[in-house]
Design an enzyme around this catalytic site. Structure first.
Site, PDB file in Angstrom:
ATOM      1  N   SER A 328       4.582  75.995  33.421  1.00 35.87           N
ATOM      2  CA  SER A 328       3.499  75.359  34.174  1.00 35.87           C
ATOM      3  C   SER A 328       3.739  75.301  35.676  1.00 35.87           C
ATOM      4  O   SER A 328       2.853  74.847  36.421  1.00 35.87           O
ATOM      5  CB  SER A 328       3.273  73.941  33.641  1.00 35.87           C
ATOM      6  OG  SER A 328       2.858  73.970  32.295  1.00 35.87           O
ATOM      7  N   ASP A 352     -11.092  68.582  27.137  1.00 38.63           N
ATOM      8  CA  ASP A 352      -9.855  68.931  26.412  1.00 38.63           C
ATOM      9  C   ASP A 352      -9.725  68.084  25.153  1.00 38.63           C
ATOM     10  O   ASP A 352      -9.392  66.901  25.237  1.00 38.63           O
ATOM     11  CB  ASP A 352      -8.641  68.711  27.317  1.00 38.63           C
ATOM     12  CG  ASP A 352      -7.329  68.819  26.542  1.00 38.63           C
ATOM     13  OD1 ASP A 352      -7.266  69.623  25.593  1.00 38.63           O
ATOM     14  OD2 ASP A 352      -6.379  68.085  26.902  1.00 38.63           O
TER      15      ASP A 352
END
Length: 631
Positions: A328, A352
């Site tokens: 990430s 999400d």
């Protein structure tokens, strides 16, 4: 009837003797004529040539090796020095015609091994000029010097000569950046300038020692000496002093290097610290390390095998050669790509539920937070490192745009100015996959690439440079180790183009998201920034080492230690006017924010705070006064 006795013919014998005398005289005359003619040719017609041959038998040119240039850190701390050493040399022409017997005696006198004896033969077989000494042993002890002196009558052709050898005072602290020198091997000897390296026994093998070998080495000198029939020097006819190598001042800070090593501890990994204003490498740690002094005199087979075969790979430069999935930590760069291409705005939201599905596909690409974060905008996606948001963003960008933007940040290519060992890494593309795998590119691979997994492989240096570009708003400065070489500043012969965005506000928007990672109450690395006297912009990363099947959860208790996730963290500070960039990678550290984040914070404190723990005045507000751009 008795035969008459013949009378001796004196006249006939006289003529025979005269003919023989004339023949002998003619022969002697002819030989004398040939001798006189040969003397005339040698002394008159070939006078210059024969004089030169005679002088070469009497006069020899002996090389004088130059003193190697020193290497300093940015504050004048010596990182590579020269110390006096007594070496054992052999001149084969003075060994009485039986050098093998002399070497056998030497082996016996010094109590050396059979391997040492074989190495002597190998050294003597290397190309050299007549009466040029060959170094057999480096750094003799006082006991060895005494033994050679006492047995000198048994060791013709052997001499103990004073020389300078390399020494690394800080040993393992700079082994992977400064590098080390070692004995010139047969392969290197074939490619080196035979004139410049006459009398030189060592050459840079790795790091700065190798990259700047020609500048550090200097130029050879010589002495014209007159010798007797036994090769002994009678007098010096001419002397030309060698030109010493150039000194090099590095951008590294020894104090910060030690602080970064302390922060990393005994964990396997790397720390890279850059100045975003000019590309100076302030610290470069690859752990575990090794003592480069072992290689200067010639490392033993046992010692080298221990380093080479260690499971922790101390000889491996993780900063330049290590290839890792960035995880990430590349999400800020992906966000820049989305903003600049118009695919998203800072307020663009994605829902999400804990996973992402491609249209018309039922495969679930999981978020690290299985319960989901609900509606997420760009700021929240960076702050929470939301995988679902970046799956969606990568899909909207497409592999071609994603590849091109990542390449602008230097991912998947060499980025340094003076680090020849650097690996290229890999930023995959459909063309690459067709060429190497003979397969088509799949949409799911683009999604995985958007969170720094899949085929993408980067070095810690490339990751630090990509973060530095975020801090400098796209201004390219190649990372470099040399500040000055012989007093001159190195110049980048092939500068990289700056990253120019359609909307410059994207830099500040992503910066804000990275600050939220550290300072927002919901930020996943807020613990690392607790109590900081300055603002930090950071991004964590946790990258898989082995794949996990669909639907399975990562279970550290069922995973081998060396199969556990790598922990990464990148950041810069002060966030408003960045002066330092730090990238940390810890092998099998598992949690980037929890494990690597505190390392970044500790390194930043060591750079930005004074000895009393207060923020240095130059960073207390406004633009920093340090970090003048590198020419």
């Amino acid at each position: 009837m008795p035969q008459p006795i013949p009378l001796k013919d004196h006249e006939k014998e006289k003529h025979l003797v005269n003919r023989r005398l004339l023949a002998c005289a003619a022969m002697v005359f002819s030989l004398c004529a040939v001798l006189v003619g040969r003397l005339y040719v040698l002394q008159v017609l070939q006078h210059a040539q024969q004089t030169a041959v005679s002088e070469n038998n009497r006069v020899h040119v002996l090389p004088i090796a130059p003193e190697r240039g020193l290497i300093y850190d940015r504050n004048g701390v010596v990182l590579a020095d020269n110390k006096p050493s007594f070496d054992l040399t052999m001149t084969r022409e003075r060994a009485g015609g039986d050098s093998a017997k002399v070497l056998d005696t030497l082996t016996q006198v010094l109590g050396l091994t059979e391997d040492d004896r074989k190495q002597f033969d190998k050294d003597l077989r290397r190309g050299r000029k007549p009466f040029e000494p060959v170094t057999l042993m480096v750094g003799l002890s006082e006991e060895q010097i005494a033994l050679v002196a006492v047995n000198q009558f048994r060791l013709p052709g052997l001499d103990v000569e004073p020389q300078f050898i390399r020494e690394y005072p800080l040993a393992e602290h700079f082994a992977h950046s400064v590098g080390y020198v070692g004995r010139i091997n047969e392969k290197e000897a074939k490619t080196l300038d035979s004139t410049e390296y006459r009398g030189t026994q060592s050459i840079g093998k790795t790091g700065i020692e190798r990259f700047y070998e020609s500048q550090l080495h200097g130029h050879v000198g010589y002495e014209e000496v007159e010798t007797n029939a036994q090769g002994r020097v009678m007098r010096v006819l001419n002397h030309k002093a060698p030109t010493p190598g150039q000194d090099i001042v590095l951008t590294l800070d020894a104090h910060l290097q030690v602080a970064a090593e302390k922060a990393l501890g005994d964990r396997r990994g790397s720390v890279v610290v850059l100045d975003p204003a000019n590309g100076d490498v302030l610290a470069m740690v690859s752990n575990p390390s090794f003592d480069p002094n072992l290689f200067v005199k010639g490392i033993s087979f046992k010692q080298y095998a221990a380093l080479r075969d260690s499971i922790d790979r101390p000889l491996f430069n993780r900063v330049l050669r290590g290839l890792y999935a960035p995880g990430s930590t590349v999400k800020p760069e992906v966000a820049i790509a989305g903003l600049d291409s118009g695919v998203i705005t800072p307020g663009s939201r994605v829902f999400d539920p804990g996973y992402y599905e491609l249209p018309n596909y039922h495969h679930k690409y999981r978020n690290w937070n299985r319960s989901g974060d609900g509606w997420v905008d760009m700021y929240t996606a960076i702050m929470r490192s939301n995988d679902t948001y970046f799956y969606d963003l990568a899909h909207k960008l497409g592999i071609d745009r994603l590849h091109d933007y990542m390449a602008e940040f230097g991912l998947g290519q060499k980025v340094s100015l003076d680090m020849f060992e650097e690996a290229s890494g890999l930023m995959p593309s459909p063309e690459w996959k067709r060429a190497t795998r003979r397969q088509a590119w799949f949409p799911g691979e683009t999604l995985i690439l958007g969170i720094g997994q899949g085929y993408m492989q980067v070095t810690p240096l490339q990751l630090a440079q990509a973060t530095s570009l975020l801090a400098s708003k796209g201004v390219w400065h190649r990372p470099h180790l040399a500040m000055t070489v012989g007093g001159d500043t190195p110049i980048d012969p092939h500068p990289m183009p700056d990253i120019v965005l359609h909307d410059k506000h994207a830099w500040d928007q992503v910066n804000q998201g990275m600050q939220m990672v550290m300072h927002d109450p919901r930020g996943i690395a807020r613990a690392a920034a607790a109590g900081a006297q300055y603002r930090i912009a950071g991004k964590s990363g946790t990258a898989q080492v082995v794949a996990i099947k669909q639907g399975e959860r990562y279970n550290r208790n069922k995973t081998l230690e060396r199969h556990r996730d790598n922990a990464l963290f990148v950041g810069f500070a002060p966030a408003e006017h960045p002066s330092v960039v730090v990238a940390v990678m810890i092998e099998n550290g598992e949690a980037g924010g929890r494990v690597a984040g505190p390392v970044v914070r500790e390194v930043m404190d060591a750079y930005l705070l004074d000895e009393q723990g207060h923020l240095k005045p130059e960073y207390a507000g406004g633009a920093p006064t340090r970090g003048v751009p590198h020419t």
